[in-house]
Design a protein around this motif. Sequence first.
Motif, PDB file in Angstrom:
ATOM      1  N   TYR A  71       0.820  -1.208   0.000  1.00 10.03           N
ATOM      2  CA  TYR A  71       0.000   0.000   0.000  1.00 10.03           C
ATOM      3  C   TYR A  71       0.856   1.262   0.000  1.00 10.03           C
ATOM      4  O   TYR A  71       0.320   2.375   0.014  1.00 10.03           O
ATOM      5  CB  TYR A  71      -0.915   0.020   1.228  1.00 10.03           C
ATOM      6  CG  TYR A  71      -2.080  -0.935   1.141  1.00 10.03           C
ATOM      7  CD1 TYR A  71      -3.203  -0.631   0.365  1.00 10.03           C
ATOM      8  CD2 TYR A  71      -2.070  -2.143   1.825  1.00 10.03           C
ATOM      9  CE1 TYR A  71      -4.280  -1.495   0.281  1.00 10.03           C
ATOM     10  CE2 TYR A  71      -3.140  -3.024   1.738  1.00 10.03           C
ATOM     11  CZ  TYR A  71      -4.240  -2.697   0.973  1.00 10.03           C
ATOM     12  OH  TYR A  71      -5.300  -3.564   0.887  1.00 10.03           O
ATOM     13  N   MET A  72       2.183   1.115  -0.004  1.00  4.09           N
ATOM     14  CA  MET A  72       3.068   2.261   0.132  1.00  4.09           C
ATOM     15  C   MET A  72       2.846   3.334  -0.932  1.00  4.09           C
ATOM     16  O   MET A  72       2.851   4.530  -0.618  1.00  4.09           O
ATOM     17  CB  MET A  72       4.525   1.793   0.127  1.00  4.09           C
ATOM     18  CG  MET A  72       5.506   2.913   0.463  1.00  4.09           C
ATOM     19  SD  MET A  72       5.118   3.786   2.018  1.00  4.09           S
ATOM     20  CE  MET A  72       5.342   2.438   3.183  1.00  4.09           C
ATOM     21  N   PRO A  73       2.658   2.979  -2.236  1.00  6.32           N
ATOM     22  CA  PRO A  73       2.416   4.039  -3.229  1.00  6.32           C
ATOM     23  C   PRO A  73       1.195   4.895  -2.911  1.00  6.32           C
ATOM     24  O   PRO A  73       1.221   6.115  -3.093  1.00  6.32           O
ATOM     25  CB  PRO A  73       2.215   3.260  -4.536  1.00  6.32           C
ATOM     26  CG  PRO A  73       2.948   1.983  -4.324  1.00  6.32           C
ATOM     27  CD  PRO A  73       2.739   1.649  -2.878  1.00  6.32           C
ATOM     28  N   VAL A  74       0.137   4.266  -2.405  1.00  6.94           N
ATOM     29  CA  VAL A  74      -1.083   5.007  -2.083  1.00  6.94           C
ATOM     30  C   VAL A  74      -0.870   5.856  -0.839  1.00  6.94           C
ATOM     31  O   VAL A  74      -1.309   7.012  -0.772  1.00  6.94           O
ATOM     32  CB  VAL A  74      -2.261   4.036  -1.873  1.00  6.94           C
ATOM     33  CG1 VAL A  74      -3.508   4.802  -1.459  1.00  6.94           C
ATOM     34  CG2 VAL A  74      -2.533   3.254  -3.134  1.00  6.94           C
ATOM     35  N   ILE A  75      -0.191   5.302   0.163  1.00  4.21           N
ATOM     36  CA  ILE A  75       0.087   6.057   1.390  1.00  4.21           C
ATOM     37  C   ILE A  75       0.917   7.295   1.068  1.00  4.21           C
ATOM     38  O   ILE A  75       0.636   8.399   1.549  1.00  4.21           O
ATOM     39  CB  ILE A  75       0.824   5.165   2.405  1.00  4.21           C
ATOM     40  CG1 ILE A  75      -0.092   4.035   2.880  1.00  4.21           C
ATOM     41  CG2 ILE A  75       1.309   5.993   3.597  1.00  4.21           C
ATOM     42  CD1 ILE A  75       0.603   3.003   3.751  1.00  4.21           C
ATOM     43  N   GLY A 134      -1.746   3.613 -11.335  1.00  2.00           N
ATOM     44  CA  GLY A 134      -1.059   3.279 -12.566  1.00  2.00           C
ATOM     45  C   GLY A 134      -1.050   1.795 -12.849  1.00  2.00           C
ATOM     46  O   GLY A 134      -1.361   0.967 -11.989  1.00  2.00           O
ATOM     47  N   GLY A 135      -0.648   1.451 -14.068  1.00  2.33           N
ATOM     48  CA  GLY A 135      -0.711   0.064 -14.517  1.00  2.33           C
ATOM     49  C   GLY A 135       0.424  -0.813 -14.057  1.00  2.33           C
ATOM     50  O   GLY A 135       0.432  -2.010 -14.354  1.00  2.33           O
ATOM     51  N   ASP A 136       1.406  -0.246 -13.347  1.00  4.90           N
ATOM     52  CA  ASP A 136       2.546  -1.058 -12.904  1.00  4.90           C
ATOM     53  C   ASP A 136       2.582  -1.217 -11.386  1.00  4.90           C
ATOM     54  O   ASP A 136       3.605  -1.582 -10.822  1.00  4.90           O
ATOM     55  CB  ASP A 136       3.859  -0.428 -13.371  1.00  4.90           C
ATOM     56  CG  ASP A 136       4.053   0.987 -12.833  1.00  4.90           C
ATOM     57  OD1 ASP A 136       3.081   1.560 -12.295  1.00  4.90           O
ATOM     58  OD2 ASP A 136       5.180   1.522 -12.949  1.00  4.90           O
TER      59      ASP A 136
END
Length: 250
Positions: A93-97, A219-221
């Motif tokens: 979840y780090m990208p969202v956080i 994003g898709g990645d």
Amino acid sequence: MADAQGKTAKLYRMVMEDHLCPYGLKTKDLLERQGYAVEDHKLTTRTETDAFKKEHGVKTTPQVFTESRRIGGLEDLRRHLGQTVREDSETTYMPVIALFGMAFAMALAVAILVTGSLFTWRVVEWFIAISMCLLALQKLKDVESFSTMFLNYDLLARRWVRYGYVYPFAEGIAGVLMLAGILIWLAAPLALVIGAIGAVSVFKAVYIDKRELKCACVGGDSNVPLGFVSLTENLMMVGMALWMLARMAV
């Protein structure tokens, strides 16, 4: 680590005129931070590097040796030191956080700039609008990959494939207009439609069909799992749209 004090590690890493291995630098830094005295052996040519790999039966550099034992590369060293190593395919979840944290910080900055105070109800509006802009940016970096991942669960995209290409632009436009506080008659319905469709799609995929999927929201990645966070993103857009439509009606 405390027991590493006074120990020596041999590090073999590529240091060439046209290539300075970043993993080698990270490995050297990690060893030094853990109290190792590092014997830094620099592989300065491709021939020297290939010969080293052949001699030790390894496919990559850097390579770390301690007490005549080969530890391996950077990830192997981290495991040896008892550190957590996240696999490339592991969900996180780090990208969202990070994204929502930055959006909130930016919303506070806007509040200080516009009102001179952090304590304003408009912080919530700015936070959601900025979040939409940042989320759209993540998707727009590679619309093709996003649209492919989006097709795994979005109900409208499955019926109209082009919607997967339209969505990032719609989200970005709605976010920018809401942040500016202009053309709300366009921004609010746009956010309401894409947010509602997204919420229904995520709810069906995760809570009804019980599917384990990755979310295309950043994003898709990404390796962010589809679930509560994805549903929250869409419900935020719906809530923001309804709030702004209600304000227009007053």
